[in-house]
Design a protein around this motif. Structure first.
Motif, PDB file in Angstrom:
ATOM      1  N   LYS A 259      20.876 -45.589 -31.628  1.00  0.00           N
ATOM      2  CA  LYS A 259      21.496 -46.279 -32.397  1.00  0.00           C
ATOM      3  C   LYS A 259      20.789 -47.837 -33.151  1.00  0.00           C
ATOM      4  CE  LYS A 259      25.976 -46.914 -29.846  1.00  0.00           C
ATOM      5  NZ  LYS A 259      26.636 -47.407 -29.209  1.00  0.00           N
ATOM      6  N   ALA A 260      19.498 -47.421 -32.430  1.00  0.00           N
ATOM      7  CA  ALA A 260      18.373 -48.743 -33.084  1.00  0.00           C
ATOM      8  C   ALA A 260      16.920 -47.804 -33.578  1.00  0.00           C
ATOM      9  CB  ALA A 260      16.941 -49.080 -31.484  1.00  0.00           C
ATOM     10  N   ASP A 261      18.045 -46.462 -34.263  1.00  0.00           N
ATOM     11  CA  ASP A 261      17.178 -45.925 -34.959  1.00  0.00           C
ATOM     12  C   ASP A 261      17.821 -45.958 -36.273  1.00  0.00           C
ATOM     13  OD1 ASP A 261      15.904 -44.409 -36.952  1.00  0.00           O
ATOM     14  OD2 ASP A 261      14.178 -43.711 -35.163  1.00  0.00           O
ATOM     15  N   HIS A 262      17.712 -46.693 -37.716  1.00  0.00           N
ATOM     16  CA  HIS A 262      18.459 -46.598 -38.645  1.00  0.00           C
ATOM     17  C   HIS A 262      18.321 -45.679 -38.703  1.00  0.00           C
ATOM     18  CE1 HIS A 262      19.094 -51.537 -37.562  1.00  0.00           C
ATOM     19  NE2 HIS A 262      17.449 -51.198 -37.412  1.00  0.00           N
ATOM     20  N   LYS A 263      17.089 -45.387 -39.308  1.00  0.00           N
ATOM     21  CA  LYS A 263      17.547 -43.450 -40.347  1.00  0.00           C
ATOM     22  C   LYS A 263      18.451 -42.646 -39.601  1.00  0.00           C
ATOM     23  CE  LYS A 263      14.782 -41.074 -39.724  1.00  0.00           C
ATOM     24  NZ  LYS A 263      12.936 -39.448 -40.889  1.00  0.00           N
ATOM     25  N   LEU A 264      18.651 -42.707 -38.290  1.00  0.00           N
ATOM     26  CA  LEU A 264      19.526 -41.711 -38.028  1.00  0.00           C
ATOM     27  C   LEU A 264      20.487 -42.278 -37.306  1.00  0.00           C
ATOM     28  CD1 LEU A 264      17.054 -40.088 -35.295  1.00  0.00           C
ATOM     29  CD2 LEU A 264      17.436 -39.180 -37.109  1.00  0.00           C
ATOM     30  N   ALA A 265      20.578 -43.572 -37.253  1.00  0.00           N
ATOM     31  CA  ALA A 265      22.426 -44.252 -37.079  1.00  0.00           C
ATOM     32  C   ALA A 265      23.163 -44.068 -38.565  1.00  0.00           C
ATOM     33  CB  ALA A 265      21.824 -45.856 -36.745  1.00  0.00           C
ATOM     34  N   GLY A 266      21.998 -43.283 -39.533  1.00  0.00           N
ATOM     35  CA  GLY A 266      23.025 -43.513 -40.790  1.00  0.00           C
ATOM     36  C   GLY A 266      23.259 -41.787 -40.754  1.00  0.00           C
ATOM     37  N   LEU A 267      23.454 -41.359 -39.860  1.00  0.00           N
ATOM     38  CA  LEU A 267      23.520 -39.856 -40.143  1.00  0.00           C
ATOM     39  C   LEU A 267      25.128 -39.804 -40.429  1.00  0.00           C
ATOM     40  CD1 LEU A 267      21.098 -37.684 -37.681  1.00  0.00           C
ATOM     41  CD2 LEU A 267      21.045 -36.984 -40.400  1.00  0.00           C
ATOM     42  N   MET A 268      25.858 -40.335 -39.344  1.00  0.00           N
ATOM     43  CA  MET A 268      27.169 -40.506 -39.601  1.00  0.00           C
ATOM     44  C   MET A 268      27.438 -40.378 -40.476  1.00  0.00           C
ATOM     45  SD  MET A 268      30.164 -39.112 -37.551  1.00  0.00           S
ATOM     46  CE  MET A 268      29.837 -38.955 -35.864  1.00  0.00           C
ATOM     47  N   GLN A 269      27.249 -42.236 -40.929  1.00  0.00           N
ATOM     48  CA  GLN A 269      27.876 -42.826 -42.186  1.00  0.00           C
ATOM     49  C   GLN A 269      27.844 -41.525 -43.645  1.00  0.00           C
ATOM     50  OE1 GLN A 269      25.981 -46.633 -42.935  1.00  0.00           O
ATOM     51  NE2 GLN A 269      26.490 -46.649 -44.740  1.00  0.00           N
ATOM     52  N   ARG A 270      27.081 -40.731 -43.000  1.00  0.00           N
ATOM     53  CA  ARG A 270      26.084 -39.638 -44.494  1.00  0.00           C
ATOM     54  C   ARG A 270      27.019 -38.731 -44.439  1.00  0.00           C
ATOM     55  NH1 ARG A 270      24.745 -39.369 -49.929  1.00  0.00           N
ATOM     56  NH2 ARG A 270      23.927 -37.148 -50.031  1.00  0.00           N
ATOM     57  N   TRP A 271      27.478 -38.443 -43.566  1.00  0.00           N
ATOM     58  CA  TRP A 271      28.103 -37.411 -43.140  1.00  0.00           C
ATOM     59  C   TRP A 271      29.400 -38.051 -43.647  1.00  0.00           C
ATOM     60  CZ3 TRP A 271      28.100 -32.501 -42.928  1.00  0.00           C
ATOM     61  CH2 TRP A 271      29.648 -31.845 -42.714  1.00  0.00           C
ATOM     62  N   PHE A 272      29.703 -38.875 -43.405  1.00  0.00           N
ATOM     63  CA  PHE A 272      31.367 -39.246 -44.041  1.00  0.00           C
ATOM     64  C   PHE A 272      31.325 -39.502 -45.416  1.00  0.00           C
ATOM     65  CE2 PHE A 272      32.219 -42.099 -39.848  1.00  0.00           C
ATOM     66  CZ  PHE A 272      32.912 -40.933 -39.222  1.00  0.00           C
ATOM     67  N   GLU A 273      30.415 -39.490 -46.122  1.00  0.00           N
ATOM     68  CA  GLU A 273      30.254 -39.581 -47.534  1.00  0.00           C
ATOM     69  C   GLU A 273      29.774 -38.109 -48.222  1.00  0.00           C
ATOM     70  OE1 GLU A 273      26.641 -42.165 -48.568  1.00  0.00           O
ATOM     71  OE2 GLU A 273      27.374 -43.800 -47.707  1.00  0.00           O
ATOM     72  N   VAL A 274      29.569 -37.425 -47.363  1.00  0.00           N
ATOM     73  CA  VAL A 274      29.266 -35.603 -48.353  1.00  0.00           C
ATOM     74  C   VAL A 274      30.589 -34.787 -47.333  1.00  0.00           C
ATOM     75  CG1 VAL A 274      27.216 -36.079 -48.737  1.00  0.00           C
ATOM     76  CG2 VAL A 274      27.719 -35.255 -46.375  1.00  0.00           C
ATOM     77  N   PHE A 275      31.700 -35.168 -47.053  1.00  0.00           N
ATOM     78  CA  PHE A 275      32.347 -34.311 -46.168  1.00  0.00           C
ATOM     79  C   PHE A 275      33.534 -34.990 -46.514  1.00  0.00           C
ATOM     80  CE2 PHE A 275      34.704 -31.581 -43.361  1.00  0.00           C
ATOM     81  CZ  PHE A 275      35.202 -30.695 -43.500  1.00  0.00           C
TER      82      PHE A 275
END
Length: 275
Positions: A259-275
């Motif tokens: 959660k402290a790493d903004h890049k890795l915290a964006g993994l879920m959001q990005r997965w929602f976008e592409v799937f």
């Protein structure tokens, strides 16, 4: 540095390797030094107490020992050092340095980052490693055991690693549904092309992580699906398989807890976008 604490036969105190390797077990008899002796045990009254000058065996070794300085207290106390690299000895032990010296080094393979990366799931990466090395028990390998195995997902008579991942219409449909948008429509049924794309691509940093996670999760569950069908333990439609893998990917992302790493915290959001 004196060598009184070192073992005569198994420590490299002469800088020629283990003496036991040079002479074999018979060396203890010909030199008259017991198997468990220390270097100091081979010295008596400030002289080397070894035999061999009248023996035709190991003349060179005998001469080398006789020319070595005799251990004595006046030379100081023994010093134990750990070898860290060639000609580099330190007083502290390092497991990583020791492992580097005893392991067999091979050239780095190009696909290593597709198997091992920070966000991997160990059980997934293990199956991917077996797939990359082509040592899964696919039909073409099982023929050597006298077992005939066709593809249980599409009926193809020649079941190979390349067929399952992802030339099989069933597995490719699942793979394309999961990776199609993320890869920019570059999902391919060819194994070599797919592995090359997973290893080297021009995707963004988050997408690079996601495509490797999707690749590993898909391979793991497609292989699991294949085995369940082979043993008549279940049958999933494409939609069911996609949902199972999607849930596994989401669980994998949630377990990262970055959660402290903004890049890795964006993994879920990005997965929602592409799937």
């Amino acid at each position: 540095m004196t060598v009184t604490l070192l073992f005569f036969w198994v420590d490299d105190w002469l800088q020629v390797g283990k003496l036991l390797d040079i002479t074999g077990a018979v060396g203890t008899y010909y030199l008259g030094v017991s198997r468990n002796a220390r270097v100091s045990d081979a010295v008596t009254q400030a002289h080397w107490s070894i035999r061999g000058h009248r023996n035709r065996h190991f003349h060179d070794l005998y001469a080398r020992i006789r020319n070595e300085r005799i251990p004595h207290d006046e030379y100081g106390s023994d010093l134990v050092l750990w070898k860290h690299s060639e000609d580099n000895y330190k007083p502290h032990f390092s497991s990583s340095r020791t492992y580097d010296q005893i392991r067999i080094r091979r050239s780095k393979v190009g696909w290593s980052k597709s198997v091992w990366f920070s966000q991997e799931v160990p059980r997934y990466s293990f199956i991917v490693l077996l797939a990359v090395k082509n040592i899964l028990s696919t039909g073409d390998h099982m023929r050597a055991w006298g077992i005939q195995q066709s593809c249980v997902m599409c009926g193809e008579p020649d079941e190979t690693r390349d067929h399952i991942f992802f030339a099989c219409p069933y597995t490719f449909t699942v793979w394309d549904r999961l990776a199609g948008r993320l890869s920019g429509g570059r999902s391919d049924p060819n194994w070599d092309t797919t592995l090359q794309f997973i290893t080297n691509n021009d995707l963004g940093s988050i997408d690079k992580i996601l495509i490797k996670m999707v690749f590993q999760t898909c391979i793991y569950y497609m292989w699991k699906d294949r085995n369940e069908r082979r043993h008549q333990r279940g049958f999933r439609t494409v939609d069911q398989a996609v949902r199972v893998i999607d849930k596994a990917i989401r669980n994998g992302i949630s377990s990262l807890r970055y959660k402290a790493d903004h890049k890795l915290a964006g993994l879920m959001q990005r997965w929602f976008e592409v799937f």
